[in-house]
Design a protein around this motif. Structure first.
Motif, PDB file in Angstrom:
ATOM      1  N   THR A  67      66.209  58.131  45.743  1.00 44.27           N
ATOM      2  CA  THR A  67      66.072  56.699  45.997  1.00 44.27           C
ATOM      3  C   THR A  67      64.754  56.196  45.425  1.00 44.27           C
ATOM      4  O   THR A  67      63.712  56.863  45.549  1.00 44.27           O
ATOM      5  N   HIS A  68      64.807  55.026  44.813  1.00 42.15           N
ATOM      6  CA  HIS A  68      63.627  54.418  44.214  1.00 42.15           C
ATOM      7  C   HIS A  68      63.559  52.950  44.623  1.00 42.15           C
ATOM      8  O   HIS A  68      64.549  52.375  45.068  1.00 42.15           O
ATOM      9  N   ARG A  69      62.388  52.353  44.454  1.00 41.66           N
ATOM     10  CA  ARG A  69      62.234  50.918  44.628  1.00 41.66           C
ATOM     11  C   ARG A  69      61.786  50.315  43.300  1.00 41.66           C
ATOM     12  O   ARG A  69      60.874  50.853  42.667  1.00 41.66           O
ATOM     13  N   VAL A  70      62.432  49.263  42.899  1.00 40.80           N
ATOM     14  CA  VAL A  70      62.071  48.572  41.659  1.00 40.80           C
ATOM     15  C   VAL A  70      61.620  47.165  42.037  1.00 40.80           C
ATOM     16  O   VAL A  70      62.374  46.414  42.663  1.00 40.80           O
ATOM     17  N   ARG A  71      60.401  46.816  41.670  1.00 42.74           N
ATOM     18  CA  ARG A  71      59.795  45.552  42.077  1.00 42.74           C
ATOM     19  C   ARG A  71      59.994  44.480  41.015  1.00 42.74           C
ATOM     20  O   ARG A  71      59.913  44.762  39.811  1.00 42.74           O
ATOM     21  N   GLY A  72      60.230  43.254  41.477  1.00 38.26           N
ATOM     22  CA  GLY A  72      60.373  42.146  40.546  1.00 38.26           C
ATOM     23  C   GLY A  72      60.062  40.815  41.212  1.00 38.26           C
ATOM     24  O   GLY A  72      60.325  40.631  42.405  1.00 38.26           O
ATOM     25  N   LYS A  73      59.521  39.889  40.443  1.00 39.15           N
ATOM     26  CA  LYS A  73      59.236  38.557  40.974  1.00 39.15           C
ATOM     27  C   LYS A  73      60.522  37.800  41.297  1.00 39.15           C
ATOM     28  O   LYS A  73      60.566  36.992  42.219  1.00 39.15           O
ATOM     29  N   LEU A  74      61.564  38.090  40.520  1.00 35.89           N
ATOM     30  CA  LEU A  74      62.875  37.501  40.767  1.00 35.89           C
ATOM     31  C   LEU A  74      63.946  38.576  40.593  1.00 35.89           C
ATOM     32  O   LEU A  74      63.822  39.431  39.706  1.00 35.89           O
ATOM     33  N   VAL A  75      64.980  38.506  41.412  1.00 36.38           N
ATOM     34  CA  VAL A  75      66.139  39.367  41.250  1.00 36.38           C
ATOM     35  C   VAL A  75      67.324  38.504  40.852  1.00 36.38           C
ATOM     36  O   VAL A  75      67.577  37.461  41.470  1.00 36.38           O
ATOM     37  N   VAL A  76      68.024  38.904  39.805  1.00 37.34           N
ATOM     38  CA  VAL A  76      69.221  38.189  39.350  1.00 37.34           C
ATOM     39  C   VAL A  76      70.445  39.006  39.726  1.00 37.34           C
ATOM     40  O   VAL A  76      70.586  40.164  39.312  1.00 37.34           O
ATOM     41  N   ASN A  77      71.301  38.403  40.510  1.00 35.62           N
ATOM     42  CA  ASN A  77      72.555  39.025  40.915  1.00 35.62           C
ATOM     43  C   ASN A  77      73.605  38.724  39.845  1.00 35.62           C
ATOM     44  O   ASN A  77      74.114  37.621  39.757  1.00 35.62           O
ATOM     45  N   ALA A  78      73.892  39.719  39.026  1.00 35.89           N
ATOM     46  CA  ALA A  78      74.903  39.586  37.977  1.00 35.89           C
ATOM     47  C   ALA A  78      75.942  40.690  38.156  1.00 35.89           C
ATOM     48  O   ALA A  78      76.385  41.314  37.195  1.00 35.89           O
ATOM     49  N   ALA A  79      76.333  40.903  39.410  1.00 33.25           N
ATOM     50  CA  ALA A  79      77.166  42.049  39.764  1.00 33.25           C
ATOM     51  C   ALA A  79      78.657  41.788  39.633  1.00 33.25           C
ATOM     52  O   ALA A  79      79.468  42.619  40.053  1.00 33.25           O
ATOM     53  N   GLY A  80      79.052  40.643  39.080  1.00 28.19           N
ATOM     54  CA  GLY A  80      80.469  40.386  38.826  1.00 28.19           C
ATOM     55  C   GLY A  80      81.287  40.435  40.101  1.00 28.19           C
ATOM     56  O   GLY A  80      80.988  39.745  41.082  1.00 28.19           O
TER      57      GLY A  80
ATOM     58  N   THR B 135      56.553  50.093  37.868  1.00 29.24           N
ATOM     59  CA  THR B 135      56.347  48.939  37.000  1.00 29.24           C
ATOM     60  C   THR B 135      56.634  47.649  37.762  1.00 29.24           C
ATOM     61  O   THR B 135      57.530  47.596  38.595  1.00 29.24           O
ATOM     62  N   ASP B 136      55.856  46.628  37.500  1.00 28.22           N
ATOM     63  CA  ASP B 136      56.112  45.299  38.067  1.00 28.22           C
ATOM     64  C   ASP B 136      56.864  44.461  37.040  1.00 28.22           C
ATOM     65  O   ASP B 136      56.365  44.256  35.919  1.00 28.22           O
ATOM     66  N   TYR B 137      58.034  43.955  37.427  1.00 28.14           N
ATOM     67  CA  TYR B 137      58.881  43.198  36.507  1.00 28.14           C
ATOM     68  C   TYR B 137      58.893  41.713  36.867  1.00 28.14           C
ATOM     69  O   TYR B 137      58.723  41.327  38.027  1.00 28.14           O
ATOM     70  N   ASP B 138      59.103  40.904  35.846  1.00 28.20           N
ATOM     71  CA  ASP B 138      59.361  39.482  36.086  1.00 28.20           C
ATOM     72  C   ASP B 138      60.768  39.302  36.638  1.00 28.20           C
ATOM     73  O   ASP B 138      60.986  38.519  37.560  1.00 28.20           O
TER      74      ASP B 138
END
Length: 564
Positions: A223-236, A11-14
């Motif tokens: 292992t997988h790859r997840v595609r996105g136009k932007l990645v948000v780092n919310a890893a605390g 899937t392609d994610y925003d």
């Protein structure tokens, strides 16, 4: 919610959100409500770390007034009201007793001025439809009345006390999950036990463009790859580690502040206490679910965040501080029924010095958050980091993140989370809803129904319907899991079938309240494990392992980090 990393990789994610604590949950919820295609990835279980390890308060941060952080206090007080409105089954008013001493900074005049400003900044605190959620202004108590309320207060120099109001969460880990469930309801794909191990990137100008992430399924090793136009780092607390995947010397640093809490028998009735100790800053004594939470410590933690735990020394040192602030309690280790820990991820603004030696201070560090676009300074396009902040302001932090994401994507949509109930929050007035629920489910004990409302709000019927999904299960799943707990079997089964609970600890600590007051007893743990065994097809070895791992979570750690 369905866990399907294979489908997500196609899937392609925003937006790909990394981190399933309250910041990531709020970002996913906000973005999904605004129509973005969202993926959320969490390395462990949702809300497993800082989010669950909080003091369970939704508050304005009274002590931040001393630092002149009026903007942060005002933001927090506004967000406190929004949480009360959107999660009425979870967020409740809580009175605090604040003792006054002498006539200086801790005296009644200075405290009155500070609390008057606090009330002024929370001018909208009673813009609520439920009268039971409204918060009175502060009031002053005489020395005698203060001692009547809190006999354990030190008497030397005592001049009285102030009573002011903030709010408390019934279960922060559930409230976080409800934001995730809300995101999923609006189309987000969410998955736990999915560890991001790197970025998928390509050269772009003088830097790189991030196109997605590499993910390891920690349950299968795949292992997988997840595609996105932007990645948000919310890893605390792991946010700087994630930044390091893109840049060996990330532009933003964190201070990790370790905070432990202990749980005891009920000590203070309905009132919380805000106490200052001569030995270790301030701490809270908070009534919660018929018990008392005392917390928190605030010390810099230099090790890897995965290594954090509570040692016997931590507890002993904290008890010394507590008994100094409230000598009348005379608490000992035997009074500690349970304990837990969290790491606060604070933005590090400490100037670096030439030799690399720097003194970090977590207690006085700001709880303000930062939304950082890595493109302008580091030439890393496609990565946004949400760092710092606190539980209370997580929704507003997410709003700022999604505003920036939409701008970078060239899209427009207004934030709706300030006026949208969380998943389960559509209950109207709490007391009326509880009364109707008890009448509708009169076949169940009243305390069981009330507990279900507290945990699930308007979704209580969905949980109870789980008991009737398969023929012959109803009677068994509507029974208590043990004679001294309010949880029932349907909650365990519902957590597996509909809430992505995959480990016994998920159910015991985060889908229900079974283990959050201390060990509920071997029979209760075994009963929950047996229900999960049937759902997930565990064999005897797996079931025994799950019980052992969950039981180990109730133990303290030695100096090496191993269970003691």
């Amino acid at each position: 919610m369905q866990r399907d990393l294979q489908a997500m990789s196609a899937t392609d994610y925003d937006l790909v959100v990394v981190g399933g604590g309250i910041t990531g949950a709020s970002v996913a919820w906000d973005a999904a409500l605004r129509g973005l295609k969202v993926a959320l990835l969490e390395k462990d279980d949702f809300a497993h770390a800082t989010t669950a390890g909080s003091s369970k308060l939704v508050h304005g941060g009274l002590r931040y007034l001393v630092n002149g952080e009026l903007k942060l206090v005002r933001e927090s007080l506004r967000e406190r009201r929004i949480w009360e409105t959107n999660a009425p089954h979870m967020v409740h008013p809580l009175p605090f007793v604040l003792p006054t001493y002498g006539w200086g900074m801790s005296g009644p005049i200075v405290m009155s001025i500070g609390l008057a400003l606090y009330d002024l900044l929370s001018f909208d605190r009673n813009w609520l439809s439920d009268d039971d959620k409204k918060l009175p202004g502060f009031k002053r108590l005489s020395k005698g009345k203060a001692l009547d309320l809190v006999p354990s207060l030190p008497r030397e120099g005592l001049t009285g006390a102030m009573v002011y109001y903030d709010c408390q969460m019934f279960a922060p880990e559930r409230l976080c999950l409800e934001c995730i469930e809300g995101a999923a309801e609006y189309g987000a794909d969410v998955v736990n036990y999915a560890e991001v191990t790197g970025f998928d990137s390509e050269p772009s100008g003088n830097g790189i463009r991030i196109k997605g992430v590499t993910v390891r399924d920690t349950l299968t090793g795949e292992t997988h790859r997840v595609r996105g136009k932007l990645v948000v780092n919310a890893a605390g607390p792991w946010a700087d580690t994630l930044m390091g995947f893109a840049d060996d010397t990330p532009a933003r640093r964190l201070i990790r502040s370790k905070g432990i809490h202990i749980i005891t028998r009920a000590l203070t009735g309905k009132n919380a206490l805000a106490i200052k100790s001569r030995l270790g800053g301030h701490f809270f004594v908070i009534p919660w679910r018929g018990h008392t939470i005392i917390g928190t410590t605030d010390t810099v933690f230099e090790d890897a965040p995965d290594q954090v735990g509570v040692s016997e020394k931590d507890i002993a040192d904290f008890l010394i501080v507590v008994n100094d602030g409230l000598p009348g309690l005379n608490l000992t280790r035997a009074d500690v029924l349970h304990f837990y820990v969290g790491l606060r991820p604070l933005v590090d603004t400490t100037p670096q010095v030439a030799d690399g030696e720097e003194k970090k201070d977590s207690y006085n560090a700001s709880r303000a958050a930062e939304v950082y676009d890595h493109a302008p300074e580091e030439a890393i396009e496609g990565l946004v980091s949400a760092i710092g902040g606190k539980w209370t302001t997580s929704r507003h932090l997410a709003e700022q993140v999604v505003d920036l994401a939409l701008k970078k994507l060239g899209r427009q949509a207004k934030c709706e989370t300030h006026c949208t109930p969380v998943y389960g929050g559509e209950i109207g007035r709490l007391k009326s809803f509880v009364a109707r629920a008890k009448k509708r489910h009169a076949h169940l004990p009243a305390d069981v129904v009330e507990n279900l409302v507290n945990f699930y709000g308007s979704r209580i019927d969905e949980v109870l319907a789980t008991a009737a999904e398969r023929q012959g299960e109803s009677e068994e799943l509507l029974r208590r899991l043990g004679p001294n707990v309010a949880e029932i079997g349907a909650q365990v089964v519902h957590a597996v079938r509909h809430e992505m609970a995959l480990r016994l600890s998920d159910v015991v600590f985060r889908r229900t309240g079974l283990g959050t007051l201390g060990h509920p007893g071997p029979d209760v743990i075994a009963r929950a494990a047996d229900l999960m065994r049937r759902e997930l097809g565990w064999d005897e070895t797996t079931t025994a392992h799950e019980i052992a791992e969950t039981t180990r979570a109730f133990d303290t750690q030695d100096a090496s980090g191993a269970a003691a």
